[in-house]
Design a protein around this motif. Structure first.
Motif, PDB file in Angstrom:
ATOM      1  N   ILE A   1       0.840  -1.199   0.000  1.00 22.37           N
ATOM      2  CA  ILE A   1       0.000   0.000   0.000  1.00 22.37           C
ATOM      3  C   ILE A   1       0.872   1.245   0.000  1.00 22.37           C
ATOM      4  O   ILE A   1       0.638   2.197  -0.763  1.00 22.37           O
ATOM      5  N   ALA A   2       1.910   1.250   0.841  1.00 29.43           N
ATOM      6  CA  ALA A   2       2.821   2.404   0.898  1.00 29.43           C
ATOM      7  C   ALA A   2       3.539   2.596  -0.431  1.00 29.43           C
ATOM      8  O   ALA A   2       3.708   3.728  -0.908  1.00 29.43           O
ATOM      9  N   THR A   3       3.949   1.492  -1.052  1.00 24.89           N
ATOM     10  CA  THR A   3       4.635   1.572  -2.344  1.00 24.89           C
ATOM     11  C   THR A   3       3.730   2.183  -3.405  1.00 24.89           C
ATOM     12  O   THR A   3       4.142   3.080  -4.151  1.00 24.89           O
ATOM     13  N   MET A   4       2.503   1.706  -3.483  1.00 32.66           N
ATOM     14  CA  MET A   4       1.594   2.231  -4.510  1.00 32.66           C
ATOM     15  C   MET A   4       1.232   3.684  -4.256  1.00 32.66           C
ATOM     16  O   MET A   4       0.937   4.431  -5.203  1.00 32.66           O
ATOM     17  N   ASP A   5       1.292   4.107  -3.010  1.00 29.69           N
ATOM     18  CA  ASP A   5       1.091   5.534  -2.733  1.00 29.69           C
ATOM     19  C   ASP A   5       2.263   6.342  -3.290  1.00 29.69           C
ATOM     20  O   ASP A   5       2.071   7.392  -3.912  1.00 29.69           O
ATOM     21  N   HIS A   6       3.496   5.853  -3.089  1.00 27.88           N
ATOM     22  CA  HIS A   6       4.670   6.508  -3.694  1.00 27.88           C
ATOM     23  C   HIS A   6       4.503   6.585  -5.212  1.00 27.88           C
ATOM     24  O   HIS A   6       4.762   7.624  -5.835  1.00 27.88           O
ATOM     25  N   VAL A   7       4.078   5.474  -5.813  1.00 23.83           N
ATOM     26  CA  VAL A   7       3.972   5.391  -7.266  1.00 23.83           C
ATOM     27  C   VAL A   7       2.938   6.386  -7.792  1.00 23.83           C
ATOM     28  O   VAL A   7       3.184   7.121  -8.754  1.00 23.83           O
ATOM     29  N   ARG A   8       1.764   6.428  -7.184  1.00 21.91           N
ATOM     30  CA  ARG A   8       0.722   7.325  -7.700  1.00 21.91           C
ATOM     31  C   ARG A   8       1.085   8.786  -7.490  1.00 21.91           C
ATOM     32  O   ARG A   8       0.781   9.626  -8.339  1.00 21.91           O
ATOM     33  N   GLN A   9       1.759   9.090  -6.390  1.00 14.97           N
ATOM     34  CA  GLN A   9       2.201  10.472  -6.162  1.00 14.97           C
ATOM     35  C   GLN A   9       3.222  10.887  -7.224  1.00 14.97           C
ATOM     36  O   GLN A   9       3.190  12.009  -7.741  1.00 14.97           O
ATOM     37  N   PHE A  10       4.128   9.974  -7.554  1.00 13.80           N
ATOM     38  CA  PHE A  10       5.125  10.240  -8.594  1.00 13.80           C
ATOM     39  C   PHE A  10       4.460  10.456  -9.941  1.00 13.80           C
ATOM     40  O   PHE A  10       4.759  11.423 -10.659  1.00 13.80           O
ATOM     41  N   LEU A  11       3.542   9.587 -10.312  1.00 12.38           N
ATOM     42  CA  LEU A  11       2.869   9.708 -11.607  1.00 12.38           C
ATOM     43  C   LEU A  11       2.063  10.999 -11.694  1.00 12.38           C
ATOM     44  O   LEU A  11       2.049  11.669 -12.736  1.00 12.38           O
ATOM     45  N   PHE A  12       1.407  11.371 -10.616  1.00 13.90           N
ATOM     46  CA  PHE A  12       0.631  12.613 -10.614  1.00 13.90           C
ATOM     47  C   PHE A  12       1.553  13.822 -10.780  1.00 13.90           C
ATOM     48  O   PHE A  12       1.263  14.737 -11.566  1.00 13.90           O
ATOM     49  N   ALA A  13       2.663  13.828 -10.058  1.00 12.60           N
ATOM     50  CA  ALA A  13       3.592  14.961 -10.115  1.00 12.60           C
ATOM     51  C   ALA A  13       4.123  15.185 -11.521  1.00 12.60           C
ATOM     52  O   ALA A  13       4.411  16.328 -11.906  1.00 12.60           O
ATOM     53  N   TRP A  14       4.222  14.112 -12.305  1.00  8.69           N
ATOM     54  CA  TRP A  14       4.776  14.224 -13.653  1.00  8.69           C
ATOM     55  C   TRP A  14       3.702  14.132 -14.744  1.00  8.69           C
ATOM     56  O   TRP A  14       4.005  13.915 -15.910  1.00  8.69           O
ATOM     57  N   GLY A  15       2.453  14.343 -14.363  1.00 11.99           N
ATOM     58  CA  GLY A  15       1.381  14.436 -15.345  1.00 11.99           C
ATOM     59  C   GLY A  15       1.064  13.144 -16.060  1.00 11.99           C
ATOM     60  O   GLY A  15       0.593  13.154 -17.202  1.00 11.99           O
ATOM     61  N   MET A  16       1.276  12.018 -15.383  1.00  8.95           N
ATOM     62  CA  MET A  16       1.100  10.719 -16.031  1.00  8.95           C
ATOM     63  C   MET A  16      -0.154   9.985 -15.561  1.00  8.95           C
ATOM     64  O   MET A  16      -0.314   8.791 -15.805  1.00  8.95           O
ATOM     65  N   LEU A  17      -1.060  10.713 -14.899  1.00  8.42           N
ATOM     66  CA  LEU A  17      -2.333  10.115 -14.512  1.00  8.42           C
ATOM     67  C   LEU A  17      -3.473  10.621 -15.385  1.00  8.42           C
ATOM     68  O   LEU A  17      -4.638  10.538 -15.003  1.00  8.42           O
ATOM     69  N   GLY A  18      -3.126  11.136 -16.550  1.00  2.65           N
ATOM     70  CA  GLY A  18      -4.143  11.572 -17.495  1.00  2.65           C
ATOM     71  C   GLY A  18      -4.382  13.069 -17.453  1.00  2.65           C
ATOM     72  O   GLY A  18      -4.152  13.726 -16.432  1.00  2.65           O
ATOM     73  N   GLN A  19      -4.809  13.611 -18.566  1.00  2.00           N
ATOM     74  CA  GLN A  19      -5.106  15.039 -18.649  1.00  2.00           C
ATOM     75  C   GLN A  19      -6.253  15.394 -17.706  1.00  2.00           C
ATOM     76  O   GLN A  19      -7.251  14.683 -17.624  1.00  2.00           O
ATOM     77  N   GLY A  20      -6.077  16.495 -17.003  1.00  2.00           N
ATOM     78  CA  GLY A  20      -7.145  16.965 -16.133  1.00  2.00           C
ATOM     79  C   GLY A  20      -7.203  16.293 -14.778  1.00  2.00           C
ATOM     80  O   GLY A  20      -8.109  16.587 -13.986  1.00  2.00           O
ATOM     81  N   ALA A  21      -6.266  15.389 -14.482  1.00  2.00           N
ATOM     82  CA  ALA A  21      -6.256  14.746 -13.162  1.00  2.00           C
ATOM     83  C   ALA A  21      -5.996  15.803 -12.097  1.00  2.00           C
ATOM     84  O   ALA A  21      -4.954  16.454 -12.097  1.00  2.00           O
TER      85      ALA A  21
END
Length: 358
Positions: free
Chosen positions: A299-319
């Motif tokens: 769970i902690a790992t996936m939180d790191h991963v999603r935070q990283f993806l969001f910071a670099w605009g990789m969770l989709g346009q408009g996220a």
């Protein structure tokens, strides 16, 4: 060899394209023929070997189904094709599952937690021996890949951010040659390139994935609708996987032969394959894999991963936040939007394997 980490920011485009692909029915139908796509990587070579040895057919026959194990030459292409519905199952990293199929609206379930990078990925400096020496340097890296995630975690753990360095996007094919040039003083890359660069007397491996164990994960995912309608597919895949691991990790002549043949399938030899296995932590038993998948570290790992993806605009346009996509864990805990769960970790089939219930 080792193409699994060459996922670029084009992944966001792949996800967007997937959203306009023909929609799957609300509930997938039961069927008898299935496909698993794989690409060349040390942790995924058991799949083609098992197909060659008849292990895939053995387990498929047990459940009255057919399973085709399909090689895709390019990792990013395999993700795109799975996301568009071409394959039922896929070998993929945890980061890329979230970034592409999940963001693209394709609900996927991880049924096998196969391994984690345990030194395969590394930050290497020229003529400097401490990670802190990276500050102010230009870093050659495949941007938006797992390499950038590794760098991001290293910077976090040393009190820095990516504002403290300058990234130079570099193809993995050019990385080893680039390190030999005077202007390149820092690289982040993966094996077998790490081994090539580490052989240089001026190279210093100052941070690697063994220092964030369990974070860069290699999985087998299945389309969730297909899985719900056809649980026998997951049972067969787990049977194939753990029978094959039992052979290749045993202390027997058969294990060495299997590893040599897997090496040949991936373009290397026994020595090369064995070397890369040393920096890959394979979950050697279904018990260990299931326990890890049910643990709090994931769970902690996936939180790191999603935070990283969001910071670099990789969770989709408009996220608007990292919560745009929900990630569900075996306990029922969800990170993100509980009404938009598109990535699920399932330990059920690994646990069934461990309990000899397949």
């Amino acid at each position: 060899m080792l193409t699994r980490k060459t996922f670029l920011k084009s992944g966001a485009g792949l996800a967007a394209a997937a959203t306009i692909a023909p929609a799957l029915p609300a509930r997938a139908a039961t069927k008898k023929k299935f496909t698993l796509a794989w690409t060349v990587y040390v942790g995924w070579m058991p799949w083609p070997w098992a197909a060659q040895q008849g292990i895939v057919k053995k387990w498929a026959d047990k459940y009255g189904i057919e399973i085709e194990v399909v090689q895709v030459s390019d990792y990013a292409t395999s993700i795109n094709q799975y996301t568009s519905g071409m394959f039922d199952a896929l070998t993929i990293t945890n980061m890329d599952t979230l970034a592409v199929p999940a963001v693209g609206g394709v609900d996927s379930t991880s049924i096998i937690t196969g391994d984690y990078s345990n030194g395969n990925d590394a930050v290497i400096l020229k003529g400097k021996t401490k990670f802190e020496d990276i500050k102010g340097q230009k870093i050659n890296i495949v941007q938006y890949s797992v390499s950038q995630y590794l760098l991001d975690r290293g910077l976090q753990l040393h009190g820095m951010t990516e504002r403290d360095v300058r990234l130079v996007n570099t193809s993995d094919a050019d990385m080893a040659a680039a390190f030999l040039t005077p202007d390149v003083t820092a690289v982040v890359t993966w094996n077998p390139i790490v081994e090539q660069i580490d052989a240089d007397k001026g190279a210093h491996n100052v941070f690697n994935s063994s220092q964030i164990p369990g974070e860069i994960l290699d999985l087998v995912i299945v389309n969730s609708k297909t899985l719900d309608a056809n649980p026998e597919f997951a049972k067969a895949l787990c049977g194939i996987w753990y029978e094959t691991l039992g052979i290749m990790l045993s202390d027997t002549p058969e294990a060495k032969k299997a590893q040599a043949e897997m090496g040949q399938l991936s373009g290397t030899d026994y020595a090369g394959f064995a070397s890369q296995l040393k920096t890959t932590h394979l979950f050697s038993s279904p018990e260990k894999a299931a326990d890890f998948t049910k643990g709090s570290q994931l769970i902690a790992t996936m939180d790191h991963v999603r935070q990283f993806l969001f910071a670099w605009g990789m969770l989709g346009q408009g996220a608007a936040s990292p919560n745009v996509v929900g990630i569900e864990f075996p306990s029922g805990h969800v990170l993100g939007d509980t009404k938009n769960v598109k990535f699920r970790f399932n330990a059920e089939y690994m646990a069934m394997t461990a309990a000899h219930q397949l």
